[in-house]
Each structure stands twice: as C-alpha cells, then as structure tokens.
Design an enzyme around this catalytic site. Sequence first.
Site, PDB file in Angstrom:
ATOM      1  N   ASP A 174      49.884  44.139  13.078  1.00 31.82           N
ATOM      2  CA  ASP A 174      49.489  43.723  11.622  1.00 31.82           C
ATOM      3  C   ASP A 174      50.437  42.858  11.150  1.00 31.82           C
ATOM      4  O   ASP A 174      51.735  43.383  11.167  1.00 31.82           O
ATOM      5  CB  ASP A 174      49.524  45.283  11.120  1.00 31.82           C
ATOM      6  CG  ASP A 174      48.959  45.337   9.663  1.00 31.82           C
ATOM      7  OD1 ASP A 174      48.738  43.828   9.185  1.00 31.82           O
ATOM      8  OD2 ASP A 174      49.033  46.255   9.054  1.00 31.82           O
ATOM      9  N   ASP A 211      44.172  40.158   9.683  1.00 30.18           N
ATOM     10  CA  ASP A 211      45.582  39.817  10.146  1.00 30.18           C
ATOM     11  C   ASP A 211      46.111  41.084  11.189  1.00 30.18           C
ATOM     12  O   ASP A 211      46.937  41.291  11.167  1.00 30.18           O
ATOM     13  CB  ASP A 211      46.570  39.684   8.967  1.00 30.18           C
ATOM     14  CG  ASP A 211      46.674  41.222   8.137  1.00 30.18           C
ATOM     15  OD1 ASP A 211      45.726  42.078   8.632  1.00 30.18           O
ATOM     16  OD2 ASP A 211      47.960  41.724   7.855  1.00 30.18           O
ATOM     17  N   GLU A 212      44.962  41.676  11.721  1.00 33.68           N
ATOM     18  CA  GLU A 212      45.162  42.703  12.761  1.00 33.68           C
ATOM     19  C   GLU A 212      44.426  42.491  13.857  1.00 33.68           C
ATOM     20  O   GLU A 212      43.368  42.004  13.979  1.00 33.68           O
ATOM     21  CB  GLU A 212      44.648  43.993  12.018  1.00 33.68           C
ATOM     22  CG  GLU A 212      45.468  44.787  11.170  1.00 33.68           C
ATOM     23  CD  GLU A 212      44.866  45.946  10.701  1.00 33.68           C
ATOM     24  OE1 GLU A 212      44.756  47.038  11.247  1.00 33.68           O
ATOM     25  OE2 GLU A 212      43.950  45.629   9.476  1.00 33.68           O
TER      26      GLU A 212
HETATM   27  P1  TTP Z   1      46.742  44.073   4.942  1.00 36.02           P
HETATM   28  O1  TTP Z   1      47.430  44.198   6.210  1.00 36.02           O
HETATM   29  O2  TTP Z   1      46.223  45.333   4.519  1.00 36.02           O
HETATM   30  O3  TTP Z   1      48.043  43.899   3.964  1.00 36.02           O
HETATM   31  P2  TTP Z   1      49.360  42.882   3.934  1.00 36.02           P
HETATM   32  O4  TTP Z   1      49.286  42.000   5.556  1.00 36.02           O
HETATM   33  O5  TTP Z   1      49.103  41.730   2.959  1.00 36.02           O
HETATM   34  O6  TTP Z   1      50.567  43.624   4.167  1.00 36.02           O
HETATM   35  P3  TTP Z   1      51.271  44.581   5.120  1.00 36.02           P
HETATM   36  O7  TTP Z   1      52.625  44.211   5.386  1.00 36.02           O
HETATM   37  O8  TTP Z   1      51.163  45.961   4.224  1.00 36.02           O
HETATM   38  O9  TTP Z   1      50.099  44.688   6.353  1.00 36.02           O
HETATM   39  O10 TTP Z   1      45.640  43.104   4.507  1.00 36.02           O
HETATM   40  C1  TTP Z   1      45.631  41.648   5.192  1.00 36.02           C
HETATM   41  C2  TTP Z   1      45.334  40.840   4.051  1.00 36.02           C
HETATM   42  O11 TTP Z   1      44.159  40.886   3.768  1.00 36.02           O
HETATM   43  C3  TTP Z   1      46.214  40.636   3.123  1.00 36.02           C
HETATM   44  O12 TTP Z   1      47.412  39.791   3.122  1.00 36.02           O
HETATM   45  C4  TTP Z   1      45.347  40.270   1.844  1.00 36.02           C
HETATM   46  C5  TTP Z   1      43.923  40.745   2.252  1.00 36.02           C
HETATM   47  N1  TTP Z   1      43.343  41.868   1.742  1.00 36.02           N
HETATM   48  C6  TTP Z   1      42.579  42.044   0.648  1.00 36.02           C
HETATM   49  O13 TTP Z   1      41.972  40.549   0.239  1.00 36.02           O
HETATM   50  N2  TTP Z   1      42.044  42.907   0.052  1.00 36.02           N
HETATM   51  C7  TTP Z   1      42.639  44.082   0.339  1.00 36.02           C
HETATM   52  O14 TTP Z   1      42.206  45.020  -0.578  1.00 36.02           O
HETATM   53  C8  TTP Z   1      43.375  44.330   1.174  1.00 36.02           C
HETATM   54  C9  TTP Z   1      44.244  45.471   1.354  1.00 36.02           C
HETATM   55  C10 TTP Z   1      44.044  43.144   1.988  1.00 36.02           C
HETATM   56 MG    MG Z   2      48.970  43.149   7.399  1.00 36.75          MG
END
Ligand code: TTP
Ligand code: MG
Length: 429
Positions: A33, A128-129
């Site tokens: 992630d 992103d996962e």
């Molecule tokens: P996430 O992996 O949930 O968040 P992140 O990568 O920004 O932070 P973390 O370090 O906690 O993993 O989501 C990945 C991307 O998806 C995030 O950068 C932005 C997008 N996103 C949205 O568009 N809407 C949302 O509600 C969420 C949670 C994320």
């Molecule tokens: Mg993330």
Amino acid sequence: MLNPAVSQKMRADTDRRGVDYKPKSATTILHVDMDAFFAAIEEKDNPSLEGKPVIIGGPKDSRGVVTTCNYIARSFGVHSGMSLVKAGQLCPDAIYLKTFGRKYTWTSLKLMTILRKFSPKVEPYSIDEAFLDATGCTHLWGGNEPYGLAVKKAIKETLDLTASVGIGPSRIVAKMASNLDKPDGLTVIPKEKVDSVLGPLPVEAIPGVGDSTKKSLNSIGIQTVSQLAAYPISLLRAHLGINGEALVKIARGEGGDKVIALEERPHDKSMGHEKTFGTDVADKDEILGCLLNLSDKVARRLRRENYYGNVVTLKLRHSDFSTYSHQHALGFFTNDPQEIFDVGHGLLEDIWNEGDCKIRLIGICVSHLARPNGYTGIQENLFQAATGYKRRNLFKALDNLRDEYGEDVLQFAGGLSRAGFRSSSRHPS
Ligand code: TTP
Ligand code: MG
C-alpha cells in the site's frame, strides 16, 4: 506466463540447489500500500512542497472533501473524507492542490509493472494497492523480510515513492500487516503469530469494518479481533446475517489466500467499439477525436449494463493492413469515458507517432468486466471517489438525455472531429 525476471531467478535457484529441491510452499501473501499516494506523487514532482503539509482535493475552503494528505498534514488531524473547510481550520497553512488523475493512474501502472518482477501472480487491488502471491518466491530473496525489503527498494528506486508492505499467510493478514507500520513500514506476521499480533486490535482494524459494523459488533460485546474470532459463527450470523460468518472467518485469518493475477481471471465479457475511416488518416487530432468518441460509446455500454472493467485494449490497423493490439491493466475498475480515453491515448502514444504509417482502423475495448455487487474486490478509480457522485450524476443525466433524444444529442467537444464523426463504428467481433 511467468515474468522473465522471476523465472530467471527461479532457474538460477534450481541450478544452485539441484533439480530435486522443492521450495517450502506455505502460502505467503504480500500486500503493498503506497503511502499518502496522491500527495506523495505531488511532493515528488514539486520539491518545494518538501516538509510542508500537503492536502489534495481542491482549494482551501472549497466545497469538496480531502482526497488524501501527506503525513505532516495528518499530524494536524486532517484525513481523507474530511471537508476542505474543516481541513482549512485545522491546517490553514497547508498547500492545497487539486487532484491530477492521469498522473496517478500512470504511476499506478508503473507500480504494477515493478511488482510483477517479484511474483508471477500480482493482483492490483486499488490504485495504490496490490496483493502478490509470494508463495515459493520469498526464499529466492533469502526469506520474507529481505523479500519485502527488496519490493520496497524497487519501488523507491523506480518511482521515488515509499510503500508500506505487509506479509502474512493470507490476504487479510497481509493487508492488516501493511497498515500496522505506516508510512514506509514492513511488517511480517508468520502464521504462528497472527493471533498474538492481530488479536488485540480493535475490530475496525479489519478492512471493510466501518462505523456501523463496528457499532453493531460493539453492541454485542465484541471489541477486538480475537473476541470476534472466538464468537460462535451461528450467533453472529443471526446478528449480522451472511456477513457475520464472513467476518468471523476473516478475524480467524481463514480463506482469502488466493491471489488472482489478471491473466488468470476467467475470460470474461468485453465491450468495445472500432471505426474504419473512410480515408486513411494521418492527423493525430482526428484520431484522438475518434478515440474519444469510441471511449464514450464503450463507457455508455458499460454503464448501461452496470459493468466496470479494468483492462483497456487499443487496436490499430495501418493503411498496409498490419494490425496491432496493445493493452494495459489498470489498478482499478472504471466505466468513465475520460479514464478509458486517457489509457487509450497513452497506448496510442506507445505504438504510433504522427508521420508513421496512416491509420485505417482504430478500436478500443474494455475487458475483465465486473459488477460492483457483493464482495468482488472491485474498486472504482479511487481518485474519483471524492468527486464520484458528481460524475455519476453527470453520466446519469447524459444517459437519460441520450435515451430520450438519441446518441448524438450530446458529445464530448474533443470528439467532434473535423471529418465529423458519425456512428459508423461497429462492435468488434
Ligand atoms: P489510500 O491508500 O487509502 O490512502 P493514501 O495512499 O493516500 O494514504 P495511506 O498512506 O494511508 O495509504 O488511498 C490511495 C489513494 O486513493 C489516495 O492517495 C487518494 C485516493 N483516495 C480517494 O480518492 N478517496 C478516498 O476516499 C481515499 C481514502 C483515497
Ligand atoms: Mg495508500
């Protein structure tokens, strides 16, 4: 087919250990992630943001919500889904940026390519996962931890971004592990430690357990993962219905150990359109205009049947009849014409330049279709989640108008090519 990098490593390993060697095959799943994904990409592209709180979603105090923010902004209490007005109160000096979808999509595609060097089975799970089936792979890197470190290093070196990685005996354990040490963490949870590491966590640490499920579980005295795991399935089923059984199994770390690589998914429906030009075309704008119209038509058909897809294939036939197909697997599912066009445009750039042979036919197709009902793992393009309702409403209105007045009642301006695009396209066989 095995990724060449992985198969080369496997061959070298067989040479070293002898043909009779069988690697230990206990299921091992790795979950990646990316950290503060959109914000991190913006920081990488603009070094002046370094050390500052960065909030993605739109201008400060505008009506939208925070899509994501970097970890500095999180230390002020800002988080995804919070209104930008509230974020503005908590962190007035942050840098507020709009989302820039295409850039994130391309980074996601590159990420999946890197990951395929580490396992023949990579399942993109969101933008992103991803899950990797690391069974039989990790010993090639010297064990679980060096394997996880190598994945992180490759991401850092190639994308200049950090990722958090979890490794465990099932998908759910790997996913919970990657969340335990963020950002830039690596958490390995061997089978025998699953209970002691994950058991004490609150139930909301289980992916998918939102506020209402948490409240419902708390109301019958279940606070932690281990309490949930110990709960009789029949009682939880009575309380939560069919989801109750699934939840207990998740809490016990059972099932969900299969990673399905894109190429392994059963061959499913695809939807596409193609157009043969009346006269072969060399003008890129005209080709792109046509591609936009075709993407729009494909997206319309997908929406009509409530499908989303995550593989986009571009087909080109040159004036000498040579025909090429080029495809990309996305890290998310979409039925948005703009996203389909963006990917198709990138594919076109990969295989054709103005000045090359003229184009006789162009087609675009979306495959690996799924409907977002039940637990399919389907994830819409998250960067639109914040603005998703607006786009969904826009498409609903557009679809209604077209149902009423015909397909040509509204078109993307970019699709109104000089030659005048008419609906002479047909479905590819
Ligand atoms: P996430 O992996 O949930 O968040 P992140 O990568 O920004 O932070 P973390 O370090 O906690 O993993 O989501 C990945 C991307 O998806 C995030 O950068 C932005 C997008 N996103 C949205 O568009 N809407 C949302 O509600 C969420 C949670 C994320
Ligand atoms: Mg993330």
